[in-house]
Scaffold this motif. Structure first.
Motif, short mmCIF file in Angstrom:
data_model
loop_
_atom_site.label_atom_id
_atom_site.label_comp_id
_atom_site.label_asym_id
_atom_site.label_seq_id
_atom_site.Cartn_x
_atom_site.Cartn_y
_atom_site.Cartn_z
N GLY A 40 -1.90 9.13 5.98
CA GLY A 40 -2.50 9.20 7.42
C GLY A 40 -3.88 9.96 6.95
O GLY A 40 -4.72 10.26 7.75
N HIS A 41 -4.18 9.90 5.66
CA HIS A 41 -5.39 10.77 5.06
C HIS A 41 -6.29 9.91 4.59
O HIS A 41 -7.32 10.21 3.76
N CYS B 261 1.03 -1.36 -0.02
CA CYS B 261 0.15 -0.15 -0.03
C CYS B 261 0.84 1.29 0.08
O CYS B 261 2.07 0.96 0.69
N PRO B 262 0.56 2.54 -0.48
CA PRO B 262 1.30 3.66 -0.98
C PRO B 262 1.45 4.08 0.74
O PRO B 262 0.47 4.35 1.53
N LYS B 263 2.67 4.61 0.79
CA LYS B 263 2.92 5.25 2.04
C LYS B 263 3.76 6.44 1.70
O LYS B 263 4.28 6.72 0.87
N ALA B 264 3.23 7.47 2.72
CA ALA B 264 4.21 8.84 2.64
C ALA B 264 4.44 9.25 4.18
O ALA B 264 3.59 9.11 5.02
N GLN B 265 5.66 9.98 4.29
CA GLN B 265 6.04 9.86 5.73
C GLN B 265 5.80 8.96 6.59
O GLN B 265 5.50 9.19 7.76
N GLY B 266 5.95 7.91 6.11
CA GLY B 266 5.90 6.44 6.70
C GLY B 266 4.49 6.03 7.43
O GLY B 266 4.29 5.30 8.04
N LEU B 267 3.48 6.77 6.74
CA LEU B 267 2.07 6.42 7.02
C LEU B 267 1.37 6.01 5.71
O LEU B 267 1.29 6.69 4.80
#
Length: 135
Positions: A29-30, A19-25
């Motif tokens: 996180g959205h 799954c896609p992650k950005a800033q480790g989330l």
């Protein structure tokens, strides 16, 4: 049973889709990821978030939480007569094209014979009125 049980953030029959992650989330996180054996590893963004990683605001929205509608309304930013400062770094404010004014670019400056301010003044973007040139 020979079937994989995917860890959170992994999808597909072999749990090989990340799954896609950005800033480790996951999903920045959205949003949430369609994970698990039957998932496809894509994000379902929440609120006014958009994009593969849910890291951008939907069109017409701004601010760190994508909760500020552009002036003029998110569905018609700047009343169609300007550019809105959009996305998570934006403020939702408008920069009007020449000939329109006010905070939502919804007020047209007076036009006569196709000339803005009768070609004898300057259109003020603050309020859509003319400032006349001195003779």
């Amino acid at each position: 049973s020979g079937l994989c049980t995917c860890l959170a953030g992994y999808a597909g029959s072999a749990c090989a889709i990340v799954c896609p992650k950005a800033q480790g989330l996951l999903c920045s996180g959205h949003g949430s990821c369609f994970d698990g054996r039957t998932g496809n590893g894509t994000c379902a963004c929440s609120g006014n978030w958009n994009g593969t990683y849910c890291g951008n605001c939907l069109y017409g929205w701004a601010g760190a939480s994508c909760t500020i509608a552009c002036a003029g309304g998110a569905s018609n930013p700047c009343s169609g007569h300007g550019n809105c400062s959009m996305d998570y770094t934006g403020t939702g404010t408008c920069t009007c094209v020449y000939g329109y004014g006010d905070s939502a670019c919804s007020t047209a400056c007076p036009v006569r014979n196709t000339m803005i301010c009768t070609n004898r003044g300057t259109c003020l973007t603050a309020n859509g009125t003319c400032s006349c040139l001195s003779s």
